[in-house]
Design a protein around this motif. Structure first.
Motif, PDB file in Angstrom:
ATOM      1  N   GLU A 194       0.817  -1.216   0.000  1.00  0.00           N
ATOM      2  CA  GLU A 194       0.000   0.000   0.000  1.00  0.00           C
ATOM      3  C   GLU A 194       0.848   1.261   0.000  1.00  0.00           C
ATOM      4  O   GLU A 194       0.352   2.340   0.307  1.00  0.00           O
ATOM      5  CB  GLU A 194      -0.913   0.018   1.234  1.00  0.00           C
ATOM      6  N   SER A 195       2.128   1.146  -0.364  1.00  0.00           N
ATOM      7  CA  SER A 195       3.023   2.303  -0.251  1.00  0.00           C
ATOM      8  C   SER A 195       2.556   3.487  -1.078  1.00  0.00           C
ATOM      9  O   SER A 195       2.762   4.636  -0.704  1.00  0.00           O
ATOM     10  CB  SER A 195       4.447   1.910  -0.645  1.00  0.00           C
ATOM     11  N   SER A 196       1.918   3.219  -2.216  1.00  0.00           N
ATOM     12  CA  SER A 196       1.459   4.330  -3.059  1.00  0.00           C
ATOM     13  C   SER A 196       0.327   5.108  -2.406  1.00  0.00           C
ATOM     14  O   SER A 196       0.077   6.262  -2.750  1.00  0.00           O
ATOM     15  CB  SER A 196       1.008   3.801  -4.425  1.00  0.00           C
ATOM     16  N   LEU A 197      -0.366   4.479  -1.443  1.00  0.00           N
ATOM     17  CA  LEU A 197      -1.450   5.157  -0.732  1.00  0.00           C
ATOM     18  C   LEU A 197      -1.025   5.646   0.645  1.00  0.00           C
ATOM     19  O   LEU A 197      -1.402   6.737   1.064  1.00  0.00           O
ATOM     20  CB  LEU A 197      -2.652   4.217  -0.577  1.00  0.00           C
ATOM     21  N   THR A 198      -0.271   4.819   1.380  1.00  0.00           N
ATOM     22  CA  THR A 198       0.042   5.140   2.770  1.00  0.00           C
ATOM     23  C   THR A 198       1.456   5.639   2.976  1.00  0.00           C
ATOM     24  O   THR A 198       1.748   6.240   3.996  1.00  0.00           O
ATOM     25  CB  THR A 198      -0.150   3.897   3.663  1.00  0.00           C
ATOM     26  N   GLY A 199       2.363   5.351   2.030  1.00  0.00           N
ATOM     27  CA  GLY A 199       3.747   5.766   2.175  1.00  0.00           C
ATOM     28  C   GLY A 199       4.607   4.786   2.952  1.00  0.00           C
ATOM     29  O   GLY A 199       5.802   5.014   3.105  1.00  0.00           O
ATOM     30  N   GLU A 200       4.031   3.687   3.450  1.00  0.00           N
ATOM     31  CA  GLU A 200       4.825   2.702   4.187  1.00  0.00           C
ATOM     32  C   GLU A 200       5.655   1.873   3.213  1.00  0.00           C
ATOM     33  O   GLU A 200       5.185   1.479   2.156  1.00  0.00           O
ATOM     34  CB  GLU A 200       3.919   1.790   5.014  1.00  0.00           C
TER      35      GLU A 200
END
Length: 914
Positions: A194-200
């Motif tokens: 989910e990095s593209s949404l949450t940045g994690e």
């Protein structure tokens, strides 16, 4: 048809309708949308669906008519004609259009065509840049429309994602993009990228049975999954809760579409300058018309005189020159890994005083890395290839044998954490190829979010070993022995305390810890017996490390008066640890989470926003709110990012900066600048270039205004005292569009000042005339104007007549005008050398360091010789060849502004603050 929550405000509904290209019917949903805060059964009941069968064909058809296709709706794009017209909506352009009408009325068709070419050139350059903009929604549509596996009428089938509706039962498997927002109803070791949404930077573990609070942030909703994210591990089943514009990605698209475009500081300054020049031109025309009326001149002569003076007051080539200088800057910056999508953004970069940056992939490497290991031999820092103790060698070997990832030729597949462990083994010179050849996996106990452990059963030459990795506290409960200096010793409370203390120390450094244990067994055994009576080897600490070059870049930015702010979806402690290492923050009080932010009153947040340098666990809406709050204090804000979640804030910032390598198409589409090397340091370099480009534009503007003021002074003084017109309209147009423009463009290509980053950022409302530039224009214009008046007078004097005598021969007037024409041009060309720096001498910066300017001066003088040397050109411009005395006077008077300027610089340097 649109489905709307009746709790939406009128403003929210209005904002939503802005994005709809075609009208659509709608109805209200009364059910709240926080499905992550409800149990599975409650969600299924509200959506009226049986998870065993899915939706029936009839129900599907009904809901598709209600909800419409599961795709994003974007704003209608502007046509090329609309973009072209928008480029013409500028005060300076309006003034030029008036000049065209007047010159056509006067029969000066060549002059009218020249001015029109300038207008069209400026508009075309703007359209070419803007035609590439506005692709954010289209990029979202591309990545958000995969195929989906659903359960309908009791059958599992693959369908086009556009057909999904709330209530559909969606089946998830590894490697598949999720086609809508869902509430999970089943999950088995499910992990979602989910990095593209949450940045994690690591995949999120999902657990269907969890129920969250209403205020749980997006990155912590472990029972939900979202459109455009990717399943990296495990499997799951979910019920669709939102489609189209109601998804989290859809909300981002809506924010992008509704964000109001604002003018850049350069556009505002040029617009203000255009209005001022327009009013000045009108005022001059009226004044001279009145003066000439009282002098008893003819009506036609009064009109021609007024128009000539108006032409002298307007720098016709200014708009085109600024566009050309910006284009040159764009080309230069592209060679330095920064691609500019809109011309004015080049200048705006130089005004930036706040850089808001996403953490993952921007400040950090977006690559989990083991930085520390711990065994009872002691703690070891990991940096590149190094030797380890036998215990750490075993630690690395165990991590490799308990992994599903691959890593070859600097390319990895699988969980980023496991890839980091493989690289760790490489750094300790553990041969993974030899391990793979000598060891065979014959059993495993897959990772489970409850156990937080993973185990493998390995056979090697008839020997069997179990290797288990996972959370250190869970692992300690499974261990009966510990490896101490190569020997297996019974584990004690002291051993456990030692490991827990080491884990705490790593956590304080924002490291993610992972322990590993092993045991020897007699042969194959069931999975539930693998994780018993283990021998603890040690643990590692890993983090997504900061880019090494960023630390120096942050220092340079601070020295230049630029504040760096980290805005990330990661956890607060991790974000602050990275920020502290980079020099962005030095106190935890400077960090703020999304929950803390949302608990603050808007007025309090805006008032205190500049105190915070780290924002953690933020949503896309939070990012936009932060950017707008910073801008409300008059800051020029740059926002960097690479994910879908960054797009709205990139769009809201004065300068949006996207990563070119790891950045999504959405981020690139919403950004003003794209970094082709994904390097934060390039931003600081770009700001330095932006400052130099603005300074060059300012030099061009100041030069043109000084020259035009000199022309106005010449016309004003001579006409006020009753002399003949010293310069006709054709001569003024030649000077403004040809002679002045050459050095103006060359000044725009001036080499950068190496001291520019020692200056503080310009104020948002700082005019072109700040820092003494206004006085430079005034003094330079007066000097050039009076020298031209003297030259005009000398033309009469050399022939023994007075300029007050209107009955003199026309050839004398023509000679005097030639003197004025040549001195005006010579003084302007030589003065351009002094404009390069208002303090440094032309000798210290290099007389020929700007070869373009040197060439422009030579070419300008050559063109003047052609104009007065070629017979038909003489006739066209009303000029004649000068005699020796005339040439001596032209050179002498022409050098005066340059010499006087250099003398004033000596005075400025002596009184300059240390």
């Amino acid at each position: 048809m649109l489905i709307l929550d009746k709790n939406h405000s009128d403003q929210q509904l209005s904002d939503l309708f802005v994005n709809i290209a075609e009208p659509a019917p709608y109805l209200y949903l009364t059910a709240p949308m926080s499905y992550f805060a409800k149990s599975i059964q409650d969600v299924l009941s509200e959506l009226n669906v049986d998870p065993a069968k899915g939706l029936s064909t009839d129900e599907l058809t009904k809901r598709q008519q209600q909800y419409g296709p599961n795709k994003l709706i974007g704003k209608k794009r502007k046509s090329i004609l609309q973009l072209f017209v928008a480029q013409l909506q500028d005060w300076l352009i309006y003034v030029l259009f008036v000049a065209v009408v007047i010159t056509l009325f006067m029969g000066e068709y060549v002059d009218a065509v020249i001015i029109l070419i300038v207008i069209i050139l400026n508009a075309v350059l703007g359209v070419v840049q803007e035609i590439k903009a506005g692709n954010a929604i289209e990029a979202l549509q591309k990545i958000a429309s995969p195929k989906a596996i659903v359960k309908r009428d009791g059958n599992i089938k693959e369908v086009d994602s556009e057909t999904l509706v709330p209530g559909d039962i969606l089946v998830l498997d590894t490697g598949r993009f999720i086609a809508a927002d869902i509430r999970l109803i089943e999950s088995a070791n499910l992990q979602v990228e989910e990095s593209s949404l949450t940045g994690e930077s690591v995949p999120s573990s999902k657990e269907a049975d969890e129920v969250h609070d209403e205020d749980t942030s997006l990155g912590d909703r472990n029972n939900s999954a979202f459109m455009s994210t990717l399943v990296t591990y495990g499997r799951g089943i979910g019920v669709v809760t939102a489609t189209s514009m109601e998804t989290e990605v859809g909300k981002i698209a809506n924010i992008i579409g509704n964000e109001q475009e604002s003018k850049t500081p350069l556009e505002e300054r040029l617009d203000k300058l255009g209005k001022t020049l327009g009013l000045l031109a009108i005022g001059i025309c009226v004044f001279i018309f009145i003066v000439a009326w009282f002098q008893g001149r003819e009506l036609l002569e009064m009109f021609l005189t007024s128009v000539s003076l108006a032409v002298a007051s307007i720098p016709e080539g200014l708009a085109a020159i600024v566009a050309v200088v910006l284009s040159i800057g764009v080309t230069s910056m592209s060679k330095r890994n920064a691609i500019i999508r809109q011309l004015p953004a080049v200048e705006t970069l130089g005004s930036v005083n706040v850089i808001c940056s996403d953490k993952t992939g921007t400040l950090t490497q977006n690559k989990m890395t083991v930085t520390r290991s711990f065994t009872l031999d002691g703690e070891q820092e990991i940096s590149g290839e190094q030797e380890g103790t036998p215990d750490t060698q075993l630690l690395a070997k165990a991590m490799v044998l308990c992994s599903d990832a691959t890593y070859e030729n600097e390319e990895g597949t699988g969980d980023p954490t496991e890839i980091a462990l493989l690289i760790y083994a490489d750094n300790l010179n553990v041969s993974r190829q030899a391990l793979a050849k000598e060891n065979k996996r014959i059993g495993e106990f897959a990772f489970d979010s409850d156990r937080k452990l993973m185990s493998t059963l390995i056979e090697s030459d008839g020997n069997f070993h179990v290797y288990t990795k996972g959370a250190i506290d869970n692992l300690l409960d499974k261990c009966t022995h510990v490896l101490e200096h190569g020997k297996e010793e019974p584990i004690t409370d002291a051993h456990k305390k030692t490991f827990l203390n080491a884990a705490d120390q790593m956590s304080d450094l924002a490291l993610r810890t992972l322990g590993v244990a092993y045991k020897q067994v007699n042969g194959p055994l069931p999975a539930d017996e693998m994780e018993q009576d283990l021998v603890l080897i040690g643990m590692v600490g890993m983090i997504d490390p900061p880019r090494p070059e960023v630390i120096e870049s942050v220092k340079r930015a601070k020295a230049a008066g630029i504040t760096c702010v980290m805005i990330t979806g990661d956890h607060k402690n991790t974000a602050f640890a990275i920020a502290r290492e980079l020099g962005i923050a030095d106190d935890m009080k400077q960090a703020l989470t999304s929950q803390e932010l949302n608990a603050m009153a808007e007025a309090d947040f805006i008032a205190n926003v500049e105190q915070y340098h780290v924002f953690a666990r933020v949503s896309p809406e939070d990012k936009v709110r932060i950017v707008r709050a910073l801008k409300s204090h008059g800051n020029i804000v740059s926002m960097t990012g690479d994910g879908v979640n960054d797009a709205p804030s990139l769009n809201a910032a004065d300068i949006g900066v996207a990563m070119g390598i790891t950045g999504t198409d959405v981020a690139k589409g919403a950004a003003d600048m794209i970094l082709t090397d994904d390097n934060f340091s390039t931003i600081v370099v770009a700001i330095e270039q932006g400052r130099n480009i603005y300074n060059n534009i300012k030099k061009s503007v100041i030069f043109l205004l000084t020259c035009n003021l000199g022309e106005v002074i010449t016309m004003f003084v001579t006409l006020s005292i009753g002399w003949e017109v010293p310069l006709v309209a054709t001569q003024l147009l030649w000077i403004n569009l040809i002679t002045d423009s050459l050095p103006a463009v060359a000044l725009g290509m001036d080499p950068g000042d190496p001291d520019v980053m020692k200056e503080k950022p310009r104020g948002k409302n700082e005019s072109f005339f700040a820092g003494g530039s206004g006085w430079n224009v005034l003094v330079g214009g007066l000097l050039i104007g009076m020298l031209t008046v003297i030259a005009f007078w000398y033309g009469y004097y050399e022939h023994g007549v007075s300029p007050f005598d209107h009955s003199v021969d026309a050839a004398v007037v023509e000679y005097a005008r030639t003197m004025a024409f040549m001195v005006l041009v010579a003084s302007q060309l030589f003065y351009s050398l002094a404009i390069r720096n208002h303090v440094k001498s032309i000798f210290s910066i290099g007389l020929f360091s700007n070869r373009y300017l040197a060439s422009a001066i030579v070419l300008g003088l050559a063109l003047q010789l052609l104009v007065i040397g070629i017979p038909f050109m003489q006739d066209a411009f009303g000029l004649q060849m000068l005699d020796l005395k005339g040439w001596v006077m032209v050179i002498a008077l022409g050098l005066v502004p340059l010499f006087l300027s250099e003398f004033l610089k000596i005075f400025r340097r002596k009184h300059q603050p240390a």
